[in-house]
Design an enzyme around this catalytic site. Structure first.
Site, PDB file in Angstrom:
ATOM      1  N   ASN A   9      68.323   2.520  47.859  1.00 52.72           N
ATOM      2  CA  ASN A   9      67.163   1.659  48.084  1.00 52.72           C
ATOM      3  C   ASN A   9      67.680   0.220  48.163  1.00 52.72           C
ATOM      4  O   ASN A   9      68.011  -0.385  47.155  1.00 52.72           O
ATOM      5  CB  ASN A   9      66.185   1.830  46.911  1.00 52.72           C
ATOM      6  CG  ASN A   9      65.054   0.831  46.949  1.00 52.72           C
ATOM      7  OD1 ASN A   9      64.819   0.162  47.958  1.00 52.72           O
ATOM      8  ND2 ASN A   9      64.327   0.718  45.834  1.00 52.72           N
ATOM      9  N   LYS A  11      66.136  -2.424  48.900  1.00 54.02           N
ATOM     10  CA  LYS A  11      65.117  -3.433  48.546  1.00 54.02           C
ATOM     11  C   LYS A  11      65.106  -4.545  49.610  1.00 54.02           C
ATOM     12  O   LYS A  11      65.427  -4.277  50.769  1.00 54.02           O
ATOM     13  CB  LYS A  11      65.355  -3.957  47.127  1.00 54.02           C
ATOM     14  CG  LYS A  11      65.529  -2.809  46.131  1.00 54.02           C
ATOM     15  CD  LYS A  11      65.420  -3.219  44.702  1.00 54.02           C
ATOM     16  CE  LYS A  11      65.578  -1.984  43.814  1.00 54.02           C
ATOM     17  NZ  LYS A  11      65.367  -2.259  42.412  1.00 54.02           N
ATOM     18  N   HIS A  97      57.099   2.566  44.387  1.00 52.35           N
ATOM     19  CA  HIS A  97      58.179   1.968  43.589  1.00 52.35           C
ATOM     20  C   HIS A  97      57.569   1.000  42.575  1.00 52.35           C
ATOM     21  O   HIS A  97      56.578   0.333  42.865  1.00 52.35           O
ATOM     22  CB  HIS A  97      59.174   1.244  44.507  1.00 52.35           C
ATOM     23  CG  HIS A  97      60.401   0.827  43.782  1.00 52.35           C
ATOM     24  ND1 HIS A  97      60.442  -0.306  43.001  1.00 52.35           N
ATOM     25  CD2 HIS A  97      61.617   1.414  43.681  1.00 52.35           C
ATOM     26  CE1 HIS A  97      61.648  -0.399  42.448  1.00 52.35           C
ATOM     27  NE2 HIS A  97      62.385   0.624  42.848  1.00 52.35           N
ATOM     28  N   GLU A  99      58.356  -1.857  41.702  1.00 48.93           N
ATOM     29  CA  GLU A  99      58.232  -3.243  42.178  1.00 48.93           C
ATOM     30  C   GLU A  99      56.985  -3.389  43.057  1.00 48.93           C
ATOM     31  O   GLU A  99      56.351  -4.452  43.065  1.00 48.93           O
ATOM     32  CB  GLU A  99      59.514  -3.647  42.929  1.00 48.93           C
ATOM     33  CG  GLU A  99      60.649  -3.888  41.939  1.00 48.93           C
ATOM     34  CD  GLU A  99      62.039  -3.570  42.461  1.00 48.93           C
ATOM     35  OE1 GLU A  99      62.230  -3.479  43.684  1.00 48.93           O
ATOM     36  OE2 GLU A  99      62.951  -3.413  41.623  1.00 48.93           O
ATOM     37  N   GLU A 169      61.863   6.688  37.429  1.00 48.15           N
ATOM     38  CA  GLU A 169      62.534   5.399  37.247  1.00 48.15           C
ATOM     39  C   GLU A 169      61.879   4.624  36.109  1.00 48.15           C
ATOM     40  O   GLU A 169      60.851   3.968  36.314  1.00 48.15           O
ATOM     41  CB  GLU A 169      62.433   4.570  38.533  1.00 48.15           C
ATOM     42  CG  GLU A 169      63.049   5.232  39.740  1.00 48.15           C
ATOM     43  CD  GLU A 169      63.503   4.197  40.775  1.00 48.15           C
ATOM     44  OE1 GLU A 169      64.661   4.257  41.185  1.00 48.15           O
ATOM     45  OE2 GLU A 169      62.688   3.326  41.146  1.00 48.15           O
ATOM     46  N   GLY A 175      67.474  -2.473  37.574  1.00 48.54           N
ATOM     47  CA  GLY A 175      68.110  -3.771  37.823  1.00 48.54           C
ATOM     48  C   GLY A 175      68.499  -4.513  36.557  1.00 48.54           C
ATOM     49  O   GLY A 175      68.808  -5.692  36.587  1.00 48.54           O
ATOM     50  N   SER A 215      69.589   1.444  37.290  1.00 46.04           N
ATOM     51  CA  SER A 215      70.971   1.064  36.959  1.00 46.04           C
ATOM     52  C   SER A 215      71.971   2.218  37.097  1.00 46.04           C
ATOM     53  O   SER A 215      72.892   2.351  36.284  1.00 46.04           O
ATOM     54  CB  SER A 215      71.049   0.451  35.551  1.00 46.04           C
ATOM     55  OG  SER A 215      70.250  -0.726  35.500  1.00 46.04           O
TER      56      SER A 215
HETATM   57  P1  PGA Z   1      68.740  -0.328  40.371  1.00 48.67           P
HETATM   58  O1  PGA Z   1      67.367  -0.012  41.169  1.00 48.67           O
HETATM   59  O2  PGA Z   1      69.688   0.803  40.695  1.00 48.67           O
HETATM   60  O3  PGA Z   1      69.203  -1.650  40.915  1.00 48.67           O
HETATM   61  O4  PGA Z   1      68.398  -0.376  38.928  1.00 48.67           O
HETATM   62  C1  PGA Z   1      66.871   1.287  41.272  1.00 48.67           C
HETATM   63  C2  PGA Z   1      65.558   1.267  42.006  1.00 48.67           C
HETATM   64  O5  PGA Z   1      64.786   0.329  41.813  1.00 48.67           O
HETATM   65  O6  PGA Z   1      65.243   2.177  42.813  1.00 48.67           O
END
Ligand code: PGA
Length: 251
Positions: A9, A11, A97, A99, A169, A175, A215
């Protein structure tokens, strides 16, 4: 047997020009020793360019989008329809997601509409669910996630469920560099699978792929993939570096 699935992903990163050079580098170094299914989910503006490289180099990588709207056309300035993605040969679409939920106010109801719209046009959703730190610390994580799951799957039938991937998640792990222990992640994925069994039967629950996200990096992917109910990963930050993404794929 569930085929392992690793999805990147990206983003809101990479212009279409940067995406092209990333994909060329990925293609040049590509190997896939575990025979994983692999997808990259670039921003909408780079979908077409990424697809051109995938096809041109004959790479066995699927194309995914990060979001879409649930209406099929009309006066929705700035939105991207399911059909627009389909026309670009997009196969997967990340829906719900955290976010999107946090910054763009997507509720379970909106996620549910998007999931059903994706199925209607033959896109395969990667549906994200997960709890905040607050909820985890109060001890309500499982109840919260199962409720998200149930609400987001309203009106999804037995046929549709076969095209669904779920990404668990935990928001506090995205992140932040702080990831769930493999056991905690696996317990939640197991609870998700049990709920799918109640709703859609044993066979569907055994075939459904559940990814962990938050992460994921080269150093922790192996132990996650060793878990009984974790079938892959939705990778954010580490999917933006070719070498890290390849190390994750070849865990
Ligand atoms: P990350 O993001 O691996 O940077 O923690 C995962 C995600 O948001 O899908």
């Amino acid at each position: 047997m569930r085929i392992p699935f690793i999805a990147g992903n990206w983003k809101m990163n990479m212009t279409h020009i940067q995406a092209v050079s990333f994909m060329q580098d990925l293609g040049y170094k590509f190997k896939n020793k575990n025979d994983c299914e692999i997808a990259v989910c670039p921003p909408a503006t780079a979908l077409k360019s990424v697809k051109t490289i995938i096809d041109g180099d004959g790479m066995d990588i699927k194309l995914g989008a990060q979001n879409m709207y649930f209406e099929f056309s009309g006066a929705f300035t700035g939105e991207i329809s399911p059909e627009m993605l389909k026309a670009l040969d997009v196969e997967y679409v990340i829906i719900g997601h955290s976010e999107r939920r946090q910054y763009f106010y997507e509720t379970n109801e909106i996620v549910n509409k998007k999931i059903n719209a994706a199925f209607k046009i033959g896109l395969k959703p990667i549906m994200c669910i997960g709890e905040s730190l607050d909820i985890r610390e109060k001890g309500n994580a499982e109840e919260f996630v199962i409720n998200q799951l149930t609400e987001c799957l309203s009106e999804v039938d037995d046929e549709d469920i076969r095209c669904l991937t779920i990404a668990y998640e935990p928001i506090w792990a995205i992140g932040t560099g702080r990831n769930a222990t493999p056991e905690d992640a696996n317990n939640m994925c197991n609870a998700i699978r049990s709920r799918i069994k109640e709703l859609y039967g044993k066979k569907n629950s055994e075939e459904l792929r559940i990814l962990y996200g938050g992460s994921v990096k080269p150093s922790n992917i192996s132990e996650l993939m060793n878990m009984s109910d974790i079938d892959g990963a939705l990778v954010g930050g580490a999917s933006l570096k070719v070498d890290d993404f390849l190390a994750i794929i070849n865990y």
